[in-house]
Write an enzyme that holds these catalytic residues in place. Sequence first.
Site, PDB file in Angstrom:
ATOM      1  N   ILE A 570     -23.223   1.905  -3.079  1.00 45.52           N
ATOM      2  CA  ILE A 570     -22.057   1.110  -3.468  1.00 45.52           C
ATOM      3  C   ILE A 570     -21.557   1.563  -4.834  1.00 45.52           C
ATOM      4  CG2 ILE A 570     -21.156  -1.204  -3.830  1.00 45.52           C
ATOM      5  CD1 ILE A 570     -22.174  -0.653  -0.996  1.00 45.52           C
ATOM      6  N   GLU A 572     -20.220   0.619  -7.838  1.00 49.89           N
ATOM      7  CA  GLU A 572     -19.927  -0.638  -8.521  1.00 49.89           C
ATOM      8  C   GLU A 572     -18.697  -0.563  -9.416  1.00 49.89           C
ATOM      9  OE1 GLU A 572     -22.769   0.949  -8.650  1.00 49.89           O
ATOM     10  OE2 GLU A 572     -24.444  -0.309  -8.008  1.00 49.89           O
ATOM     11  N   ASP A 614      20.491  -1.618  -2.431  1.00 51.98           N
ATOM     12  CA  ASP A 614      21.743  -2.358  -2.358  1.00 51.98           C
ATOM     13  C   ASP A 614      22.788  -1.614  -3.199  1.00 51.98           C
ATOM     14  OD1 ASP A 614      23.523  -4.572  -1.898  1.00 51.98           O
ATOM     15  OD2 ASP A 614      23.109  -5.194  -3.952  1.00 51.98           O
ATOM     16  N   ASP A 977      19.604  -6.938  -6.279  1.00 51.39           N
ATOM     17  CA  ASP A 977      19.674  -7.935  -7.342  1.00 51.39           C
ATOM     18  C   ASP A 977      20.175  -9.288  -6.868  1.00 51.39           C
ATOM     19  OD1 ASP A 977      22.252  -7.241  -6.784  1.00 51.39           O
ATOM     20  OD2 ASP A 977      22.887  -6.991  -8.869  1.00 51.39           O
ATOM     21  N   ASP A 981      19.458  -9.941  -0.890  1.00 47.23           N
ATOM     22  CA  ASP A 981      18.475  -8.861  -0.832  1.00 47.23           C
ATOM     23  C   ASP A 981      17.045  -9.385  -0.779  1.00 47.23           C
ATOM     24  OD1 ASP A 981      20.543  -6.920  -1.181  1.00 47.23           O
ATOM     25  OD2 ASP A 981      20.533  -7.362  -3.327  1.00 47.23           O
TER      26      ASP A 981
END
Length: 1017
Positions: A570, A572, A614, A977, A981
Amino acid sequence: MCTRTIQEHRTLQAFLSACSLPYVALGMPHLNNASSYGASTMNLSRSRGAPSILKKQCSSYRFHDGTASVEEHIALLLEDLIRYGSQATLSAAEDMVLREAFLGLHYVWRMRIRASSITAFTPELMERLRGALLLFMGRVNMRGPVPFLAKPVPTREAVFAFTIFCGMLKDVIAFREVVNNNMTVADLRRALAVHQWLSITEVEEDEGAPDEDITNTVGWSSIKFSVEDIRRLAVVTVLFLTGLLNACNDWEELVEPRAHALFQKYQKVAQVENYPDRKPKPLLAPKGEYWDTDVKKVLGMFRTQVEKGLTEAEVLARREVYGDNRTPPMARASLLGILFRQLADLIVIILLVASVVSACLGDYKTAVVLGIVVSINTAIGFYQEWNAERAISALASLSVPQCTVIRGGTSRMVEAGDLVPGDIVVLDEGAAVPADLRLCSVSQLAIIETLLTGESVPMEKITDAIHGYRRVNIGDRTNMAFQSTVVSRGRGVGVVVNTGETTEIGRISAAIAGTHVGKTPLQKKMDALGKMLVMMAIFACGLVVVAGIIWDPRDMGIIKVGISLALSVIPEGLVAIVTLTMALGMKRMAKGNALVRQLPAVETLGSVTTICSDKTGTITEGVMRARLMWTPEGHLHIPMALGREGAAGLGLSRMEGSSTHIVATALSAAVGTQGTGNAKPVRAEKLVPTDAAAQWQLAIMAICNNSTLNAHRGMDGCFTGIGDQTEVALKVLAVETGLTWPETRLKRGAEIAFDSDRKRMSVVCSVMHESEDGPVELGKCKGTSRLVLSKGAPEVVLGLCSEWMGTDGKTNKMDATKLKEVDAWCDAFSAQGLRTLALAMRFDDSGNLVDDAGLDEEKVEVALVFVGLVALADPPRKGIEQSIKACHDAGIRVVMITGDHVRTATSIAQSVGILDVSEDEGGSLVLNGSALSSMTVEQLAILDPFPVVFSRVSPDNKLNIVKALQMRGDVVAMTGDGVNDAPAIRQADVGVAMGRSGTDITRQVSKISVCSGYVLI
């Protein structure tokens, strides 16, 4: 009369009674008599205005209905039923559309077909209706304490479909004929599923609706079906069909053998003589989109009048049906739920297990370190998710506190949350719209709908129904006013047709709440790594233990060695290292004005393959600007900054060229800061000896204008103003170029205001002689001389002009050749997505312009002198073209999504480098919202090539575009914005809220927030 005929007659009477299922609060207290309303028929929101055969006229409201209109209405509702009925999963917005389709179809049957006895429908339509209803009739949900004890419960869709199917059998001959001709007895037995309906013990209700009061769920749960009524309807339908179908001689043929005993049991209860002939209560019209319905019909459907409105009693009764005008509070995750999700991550679970095992083995240092790592990671994730949950409540700030309504014949202020469909709302300049309205009357009404469409120009409103289209985007519904939008100018009156969660703002709220936020690429890789580590640890531990036991069966210490070896696998420090690395990236991005709200977004940003952006406020500045000026002698003037960032104002650079092809070049040059024409940018006062027509254009922009500029510049160094955005843009240009003589030499007088019918505005000015600034012609004016200044649509203003002005100030006769030339330039501007206005003026020495009655437009707006054209647009942001080029060089596709018209969208996309015309010969890279609305997400995902420009889109369209790209395997970033959206930004792998102009809701659903005009790459 034979026994069977008598029985059939009784069965028919029972069928009529059975189809009249009880309703919760559907009738007004004083309208319990069906004849007062039930006998009238009416159009609904989604019929498409086809010519109708007049069948029935409502005596109270005097409108007509007909077969063709009903057929169009059914056909459109079937589109939604078939489209969403075939999908395995539905989003919150799609589920709402499906519910509205069932409510609409139920309303059509009860109030448009049954009340008017219109039955002559085409077999093709009835066959489509039969197929759509059968698609839903068998749907059930399994419910029970444990899976093996679960029982089938029909869904709400199944109940509606079954009720409408049975009702259409009774009321419509054409539907009966289709069933009789196309379905065998065995088919009918399977379709009716009598055993299912006789065995039910409960009916599915909406989730979240309290048991004691289900009417707060708008529309859907206000129609309540009891188990007894459904059983009765099933029995009576079978008896009715037995007497109707030639191939069926006994009810046993239509009922499954296992249900014979149940059928006989309920048949005794459902005898004809045991049930009185109940008349159906009148139905209120369901909430919906009524842009295609005449005002008179809409008022009739909601049983209201513009002059009187609703009474208080009617408002209270309708509130029980429709609910309040408030977006229902959305379910938010609990603090414990958020904490549990942080600990449920596989790599975190592995670390927790490793920590516990280490402690059990006496390795307390390792256990403490692992515990600290898990705690830090959990705390960061908890904070980020809790902060994101705040977006659900952010839409509450968009609600309108109070509004003006007409109730009981008087105008009053009420809380917007108390509105109900049928209320009459008065809109004045500056007011926020309190609900979705169908406009009944307008006076020069224009509404700013940037919140929903992204368009920066106010929308001119009308009252006429919009016919000839099956689907209309939000920006094209010019006879509607939507909740939380703002009146820019004018006045209007509208009837409330949508409240609460069914408004456009409510739909956005539902879309945000129903959007599933998936895992980032890093999180997916960490999960895969965690699974691999678990398998490696188990394998290593098992291998060591088994080998040790085989070597020495008495040595049990080998088990501890195996566990220690598994723990050593593992990593850590992995979680801590990843978190620290992303935190450093977050700090670097903050220096570039980009605030990262969720740490994994730092890594995901590097994996992005497609950016959906956009247009308004992201690719463009989000405000209207005057881009080009054209004078009648063919000179094109380009407004340009004289100093850095426009600190020294604007100058005009003249570009010579008689061909309209130079418009595209001039438009590109207008973004720069240096002159590219035949002359360098010059201040306006220097235009006197060079181009008098251009100077008069600036004078008209300044004086024939009702906007007001703010005293100080904005944070971006540009002037802002109050009023119509087009007029603000014109005045900004006049002020920025330094033209002063119009203010000192001209005194504005009377005005002929602009309206949507005249499409022009004129003012009359007197000349002041205290100063000698300005054109020579002003010095020759007498004390009684007046000056007329006009601006408006080119096709209107040019029709009033008899002369045109040259650069030397002299006038020339307006002939066909010059008119043709002006038309060509107007077309060239329009092709580039520019909004064009014509400007004109004239001197008047008669002194007869103003009389006791005011200005006479026939005397004022006549024999004008045309001085030129001005073209306006929302300009691209500075540096956007370089940013898009950098994205393309990095292999990232940029997709532009906008609510603007296709021509404007295409022009902007070409100018900033998103769309290459040479690669789009067939137009496949540009897709309109109307075509997009007819496609499922799956159909959109398989388009090849995938479009890079989407125009006239709705918030749902934007969400589907992001989903389609993700389905294609793309890692998607969505920038925007506006509120429209927000659903797509939440769905995207990386959601980016752009600029200071961004709304709070957009910032809160985003993973990254850009704090200025900075363009993210």
